[in-house]
Write a protein that holds these residues in place. Structure first.
Motif, short mmCIF file in Angstrom:
data_model
loop_
_atom_site.label_atom_id
_atom_site.label_comp_id
_atom_site.label_asym_id
_atom_site.label_seq_id
_atom_site.Cartn_x
_atom_site.Cartn_y
_atom_site.Cartn_z
N ASN A 3 29.21 -21.62 -52.77
CA ASN A 3 30.01 -22.73 -52.27
C ASN A 3 29.81 -22.98 -50.78
O ASN A 3 30.43 -23.87 -50.23
CB ASN A 3 31.50 -22.47 -52.52
CG ASN A 3 31.85 -22.63 -53.97
OD1 ASN A 3 31.19 -23.38 -54.68
ND2 ASN A 3 32.87 -21.93 -54.42
N GLU A 4 28.98 -22.18 -50.10
CA GLU A 4 28.85 -22.38 -48.68
C GLU A 4 28.04 -23.64 -48.39
O GLU A 4 27.23 -24.07 -49.17
CB GLU A 4 28.21 -21.18 -47.99
CG GLU A 4 26.76 -20.92 -48.33
CD GLU A 4 26.64 -20.06 -49.56
OE1 GLU A 4 25.52 -19.60 -49.82
OE2 GLU A 4 27.64 -19.88 -50.27
N SER A 5 28.31 -24.24 -47.20
CA SER A 5 27.68 -25.49 -46.88
C SER A 5 26.21 -25.31 -46.54
O SER A 5 25.78 -24.25 -46.14
CB SER A 5 28.40 -26.14 -45.68
OG SER A 5 28.29 -25.31 -44.55
N THR A 21 29.52 -21.54 -39.95
CA THR A 21 30.95 -21.69 -40.16
C THR A 21 31.51 -22.86 -39.40
O THR A 21 30.89 -23.40 -38.50
CB THR A 21 31.71 -20.43 -39.71
OG1 THR A 21 31.63 -20.34 -38.28
CG2 THR A 21 31.15 -19.17 -40.32
N GLU A 25 35.75 -20.96 -40.97
CA GLU A 25 35.69 -21.25 -42.39
C GLU A 25 34.44 -22.06 -42.70
O GLU A 25 34.00 -22.89 -41.92
CB GLU A 25 36.92 -22.03 -42.84
CG GLU A 25 38.23 -21.26 -42.69
CD GLU A 25 39.38 -22.00 -43.35
OE1 GLU A 25 39.12 -22.76 -44.30
OE2 GLU A 25 40.51 -21.81 -42.90
N HIS A 28 33.23 -25.84 -47.73
CA HIS A 28 33.05 -25.40 -49.11
C HIS A 28 32.64 -26.57 -50.00
O HIS A 28 33.16 -27.68 -49.87
CB HIS A 28 34.35 -24.81 -49.65
CG HIS A 28 34.65 -23.45 -49.11
ND1 HIS A 28 34.13 -22.29 -49.64
CD2 HIS A 28 35.41 -23.06 -48.06
CE1 HIS A 28 34.56 -21.24 -48.94
NE2 HIS A 28 35.35 -21.69 -47.98
N ASP A 30 32.54 -27.37 -53.99
CA ASP A 30 32.85 -26.99 -55.36
C ASP A 30 31.88 -27.73 -56.27
O ASP A 30 32.01 -28.93 -56.51
CB ASP A 30 34.30 -27.36 -55.70
CG ASP A 30 34.66 -27.01 -57.14
OD1 ASP A 30 33.78 -26.55 -57.90
OD2 ASP A 30 35.83 -27.21 -57.51
#
Length: 314
Positions: A3-5, A21, A25, A28, A30
């Motif tokens: 799910n990481e960008s 990050t 964060e 994300h 999905d």
């Protein structure tokens, strides 16, 4: 699924490892609504539109900025450029933001540029603004047109949508095509249905969901020696299905199909291709009503063998 960008900015997280990050964060994605089976691919936007090549978003807390000196992205060495080094020290160390604003830890973020690995080099080079501070709850400066927003998240999600690579169904089936015999073509609705990806950024509590919906199919017979149905080769969606499945004993021209006029005995298989057009829309934080994005297309070539049947009349 991960799910990481898909970004290239690297930030020290304090663990000795680098991670892309945003304010501690990830952005994300999905992707759970994408096809779960292999053989899926990205959409090709129709027209000259592309998802963002770069954008600005929260990238460092005050403490991580001070610890890493903004990930080493700001030059403080007069050996490279004395005037720039002086200006940077005045901005980030000595002036209004003394020591990277650590006095405001937890009350905002340092924003920086992110770069998508889906974009070309020309677009990636557009985000040149140096890191800047934004208090929690405030909007980024007006001179930052590419500041992250629900709309930008929707456009980034567009690049993460994957389309099933299923083949078009044909009757007669491949290998049984015969010269001058119409072949019916349709898509399996179980494979070709709306898919979506949601992008979210917890640091700003914003998100967007981009949905692709199949609307039509264009038939390319793979040879000029063929006739397509309809003549435009464009088959619209009808009652959730693109094309009509041929039933036993069905006669006449297909509503969506192809008729080959020459066999493949000497040429080898034809590269038949059914390209699907997908309407794209998004909803997100502050945007409850679907908003259009440029349509996209995706097609999978498949080999078709056509035979010539000789008949004898007595």
């Amino acid at each position: 699924m991960g799910n990481e960008s898909k970004v290239t900015g690297q930030v020290d997280t304090g663990s000795g490892k680098a991670s892309a990050t945003a304010g501690g964060e990830f952005i994300h994605f999905d992707r759970s609504k994408n096809p779960s089976k292999g053989g899926a691919g990205p959409l090709t936007p129709i027209g000259d539109w592309t998802p963002p090549a770069c954008w600005y978003a929260p990238k460092w807390t005050a403490e991580s900025a001070a610890r890493t000196r903004l990930g080493g992205s700001v030059d403080f060495s007069p050996n490279h450029d004395e005037l720039t080094a002086k200006a940077n020290r005045e901005k980030y160390l000595d002036g209004k933001y003394g020591n990277f604003n650590v006095k405001k830890q937890g009350k905002g973020y340092w924003w920086g540029a992110y770069k998508s690995d889906h974009s070309d080099d020309a677009g990636i080079s557009d985000c040149t603004k140096s890191p800047f501070w934004v208090d929690s709850g405030d909007q980024p400066p007006a001179d930052v047109p590419d500041a992250v927003s629900p709309e930008i998240l929707a456009q980034l999600a567009y690049a993460e949508v994957r389309i099933p690579q299923g083949k078009a169904s044909m009757a007669p089936s491949d290998g049984n095509q015969v010269v001058n015999l119409p072949t019916w073509v349709w898509l399996n609705s179980a494979d070709f249905h709306p898919v979506s990806v949601t992008a979210s950024l917890g640091a700003l509590n914003i998100q967007a969901t981009t949905t692709a919906t199949p609307v039509s199919m264009h038939i390319d017979a793979g040879t000029a020696d063929a006739q397509v149905y309809p003549a435009s080769g464009d088959c619209p969606i009808h009652n959730g299905r693109i094309g009509t499945e041929r039933t036993a004993g069905e006669k006449g021209d297909p509503p969506c199909g192809v008729e080959y006029l020459r066999s493949t005995a000497n040429s080898g298989p034809y590269r038949f291709k059914a390209t699907i057009t997908w309407d794209i829309s998004w909803v997100g934080t502050g945007h409850p009503d679907p908003t259009k994005l440029p349509a996209g297309s995706y097609g999978t070539p498949q080999d078709v063998t056509v035979k010539e049947v000789q008949s004898v009349v007595r």
